[in-house]
Motif scaffolding. Sequence first.
Motif, PDB file in Angstrom:
ATOM      1  N   ASP A 272       0.820  -1.212   0.000  1.00  0.00           N
ATOM      2  CA  ASP A 272       0.000   0.000   0.000  1.00  0.00           C
ATOM      3  C   ASP A 272       0.856   1.266   0.000  1.00  0.00           C
ATOM      4  N   THR A 273       2.015   1.201   0.637  1.00  0.00           N
ATOM      5  CA  THR A 273       2.907   2.368   0.621  1.00  0.00           C
ATOM      6  C   THR A 273       3.341   2.696  -0.801  1.00  0.00           C
ATOM      7  N   HIS A 274       3.704   1.665  -1.561  1.00  0.00           N
ATOM      8  CA  HIS A 274       4.103   1.892  -2.950  1.00  0.00           C
ATOM      9  C   HIS A 274       2.954   2.496  -3.746  1.00  0.00           C
ATOM     10  N   ARG A 275       1.749   2.010  -3.502  1.00  0.00           N
ATOM     11  CA  ARG A 275       0.586   2.530  -4.238  1.00  0.00           C
ATOM     12  C   ARG A 275       0.339   3.996  -3.866  1.00  0.00           C
ATOM     13  N   LEU A 276       0.462   4.316  -2.581  1.00  0.00           N
ATOM     14  CA  LEU A 276       0.268   5.703  -2.155  1.00  0.00           C
ATOM     15  C   LEU A 276       1.343   6.610  -2.736  1.00  0.00           C
ATOM     16  N   LEU A 277       2.585   6.168  -2.689  1.00  0.00           N
ATOM     17  CA  LEU A 277       3.668   6.971  -3.255  1.00  0.00           C
ATOM     18  C   LEU A 277       3.537   7.077  -4.768  1.00  0.00           C
ATOM     19  N   GLY A 278       2.973   6.048  -5.390  1.00  0.00           N
ATOM     20  CA  GLY A 278       2.702   6.124  -6.823  1.00  0.00           C
ATOM     21  C   GLY A 278       1.668   7.190  -7.133  1.00  0.00           C
ATOM     22  N   GLN A 279       0.640   7.289  -6.283  1.00  0.00           N
ATOM     23  CA  GLN A 279      -0.355   8.354  -6.466  1.00  0.00           C
ATOM     24  C   GLN A 279       0.306   9.721  -6.313  1.00  0.00           C
ATOM     25  N   HIS A 280       1.240   9.820  -5.363  1.00  0.00           N
ATOM     26  CA  HIS A 280       1.920  11.099  -5.172  1.00  0.00           C
ATOM     27  C   HIS A 280       2.818  11.420  -6.364  1.00  0.00           C
ATOM     28  N   ARG A 281       3.495  10.409  -6.927  1.00  0.00           N
ATOM     29  CA  ARG A 281       4.329  10.657  -8.091  1.00  0.00           C
ATOM     30  C   ARG A 281       3.488  11.185  -9.251  1.00  0.00           C
ATOM     31  N   PHE A 282       2.306  10.592  -9.438  1.00  0.00           N
ATOM     32  CA  PHE A 282       1.432  11.054 -10.509  1.00  0.00           C
ATOM     33  C   PHE A 282       1.002  12.497 -10.259  1.00  0.00           C
ATOM     34  N   ALA A 283       0.630  12.815  -9.008  1.00  0.00           N
ATOM     35  CA  ALA A 283       0.233  14.189  -8.672  1.00  0.00           C
ATOM     36  C   ALA A 283       1.402  15.144  -8.862  1.00  0.00           C
ATOM     37  N   TYR A 284       2.595  14.705  -8.510  1.00  0.00           N
ATOM     38  CA  TYR A 284       3.791  15.538  -8.656  1.00  0.00           C
ATOM     39  C   TYR A 284       4.079  15.832 -10.119  1.00  0.00           C
ATOM     40  N   ARG A 285       4.015  14.821 -10.986  1.00  0.00           N
ATOM     41  CA  ARG A 285       4.288  15.053 -12.407  1.00  0.00           C
ATOM     42  C   ARG A 285       3.213  15.949 -13.028  1.00  0.00           C
ATOM     43  N   GLU A 409      -1.573  10.235   2.715  1.00  0.00           N
ATOM     44  CA  GLU A 409      -2.702  10.684   1.893  1.00  0.00           C
ATOM     45  C   GLU A 409      -2.736  12.204   1.813  1.00  0.00           C
ATOM     46  N   ARG A 410      -2.424  12.868   2.905  1.00  0.00           N
ATOM     47  CA  ARG A 410      -2.314  14.330   2.872  1.00  0.00           C
ATOM     48  C   ARG A 410      -1.135  14.768   2.005  1.00  0.00           C
ATOM     49  N   TYR A 411      -0.081  14.015   2.047  1.00  0.00           N
ATOM     50  CA  TYR A 411       1.097  14.264   1.222  1.00  0.00           C
ATOM     51  C   TYR A 411       0.721  14.211  -0.259  1.00  0.00           C
ATOM     52  N   ILE A 412      -0.136  13.270  -0.634  1.00  0.00           N
ATOM     53  CA  ILE A 412      -0.634  13.167  -2.003  1.00  0.00           C
ATOM     54  C   ILE A 412      -1.499  14.369  -2.352  1.00  0.00           C
ATOM     55  N   TRP A 413      -2.338  14.761  -1.431  1.00  0.00           N
ATOM     56  CA  TRP A 413      -3.305  15.835  -1.672  1.00  0.00           C
ATOM     57  C   TRP A 413      -2.634  17.192  -1.870  1.00  0.00           C
ATOM     58  N   HIS A 414      -1.479  17.394  -1.231  1.00  0.00           N
ATOM     59  CA  HIS A 414      -0.864  18.717  -1.183  1.00  0.00           C
ATOM     60  C   HIS A 414      -0.533  19.286  -2.561  1.00  0.00           C
ATOM     61  N   LEU A 454       6.812   1.653 -10.764  1.00  0.00           N
ATOM     62  CA  LEU A 454       8.155   1.218 -10.384  1.00  0.00           C
ATOM     63  C   LEU A 454       8.538   1.616  -8.966  1.00  0.00           C
ATOM     64  N   ILE A 455       7.621   2.285  -8.242  1.00  0.00           N
ATOM     65  CA  ILE A 455       7.939   2.704  -6.874  1.00  0.00           C
ATOM     66  C   ILE A 455       8.264   1.467  -6.037  1.00  0.00           C
ATOM     67  N   GLY A 456       9.389   1.512  -5.332  1.00  0.00           N
ATOM     68  CA  GLY A 456       9.791   0.385  -4.498  1.00  0.00           C
ATOM     69  C   GLY A 456      10.429  -0.743  -5.271  1.00  0.00           C
TER      70      GLY A 456
END
Length: 494
Positions: A272-285, A409-414, A454-456
């Motif tokens: 789940d951490t990889h999936r959450l960080l993947g969501q953040h990577r998408f938001a970041y790009r 999740e807040r990290y993704i939202w930011h 590819l996260i993780g």
Amino acid sequence: MRKLKIQWANQHDFHALLKRSEVEDKPVLLDLHSPDCSGCVNHDRRIYSDPDIVRDVMEHTFPVRVGTTAPDRASTDIINNHIYIWSPTIQLLAPDQTRYHEWNGAPRRTRLSVGYQTVFHDTPGHLTPDVFKAQFLVARGKAALRSKKYGKAIGLFDEALARHPGDRVTVEEAARWRKVARSSGVIESTWDRHHQVTTSPLAAAVERFAQTVAVLPDSVLMQDWIGKPGAGDWQWYSDCLREVVLQAYQELCDFAVTAERERAQHGPQFNDTHRLLGQHRFAYREFQSLFVGVPDALLDRTPLRSERSIRENLAHMVMAEWWAYRPQILHALDRGRKGLAPQVVPAADTVAQHGEPPGSHESLHELLALYERLHLRNTRDFSDITDNELGIRSAWWELGPVELRFRLERYIWHPRDHAVSIDKILDASGHRHTSNHRFAARLFSGLGTAEAALIGADGFLADQVESLTSTINERAGEATQLLSQITDTKPSIG
């Protein structure tokens, strides 16, 4: 002989002085002060007692002091508008309340609105009289520059450079804005196809292709493509720029499907951490894609009254990920692994470890490149959090500790939140993305989708990544060739 003192106005005079500022072309110096703040007390003892500082402040500004201890309604309104989550407490303001300058090294305080009252960060700062004087010259120069008084601005920046050659921040900022003043306000764009911010070969290929697409005119979107047909069934859909961009986007998304399937079958497994960080990577790009085609000249525009500039939003994003989310998440993880209770990381500790956040004068390329480095470091350092550890409690702004899962999740939202703010500023500035800018932005979305898979799993499917990188680089080269043809055929002027 009576000692000179700064004659501070208060919160009830603030708006009247802003009106005078507009009429008399004299900025407001805002000092957010608390007797409980050691840095603020030090300012009274060492800085605001300096005769030269007293004279200059009274001559060149309308000084206003607002108390942050048990503030009344008028004070709270000012504090919430001028402390941006966690901001320096000394600011030089324009009549519309936007900031000409925030003093680097001044105490930083958190704002008082709901959600920030429970954990109040206060750092003492490290201003000295000499550093205050140096930045005061820069601040006045920036005010003159915004008013298009270029000669005055150059003089103030020159004075700052001559008097304070040992203060690195002052020298860098004065030199940056002096160059702009000498060119009568023209600001060179720094993030384009010649200035890359991404680091991995795949991301660099996508960035190169996207930035080249962005500078092509919309008129070539449906023009016959000069490159080779796509592989396989894509041969039927690679006859124009529009279809070629679509192909590259889809190949990035298809790679994500392959990577997810291969990981499910052969590992390393997603958690789940990889999936959450993947969501953040998408938001970041996607956040990064907002800046395609955006000139540096828009970084400091303030088209929305009392609201922050793009620079301030972007600098805040960098600060939030590195100076805020990172230490709180890693601190909670460390304590949870040791079986210790949640604890807030004091802001002073963060500043001591990482220094002052950026934001005062860096170019768009420099800010985005810094964000890239820090973002990738965070992803790497967060990716070993296990699913069980997502339940570790983390203490911060909230009334009680929350799970690390919620913190991520807040990290993704930011970045999503600030993407809306930046998009709104661009719209209010009259900046319109072309169709090609929008297609280029889709390439960053595709990149985020591919990277999320590819996260993780560093080094996973290396051959396929290399092949995809080569394909996109080839398309970028074809787009560059098209751009050269267009440039060569443009009629000369004169």
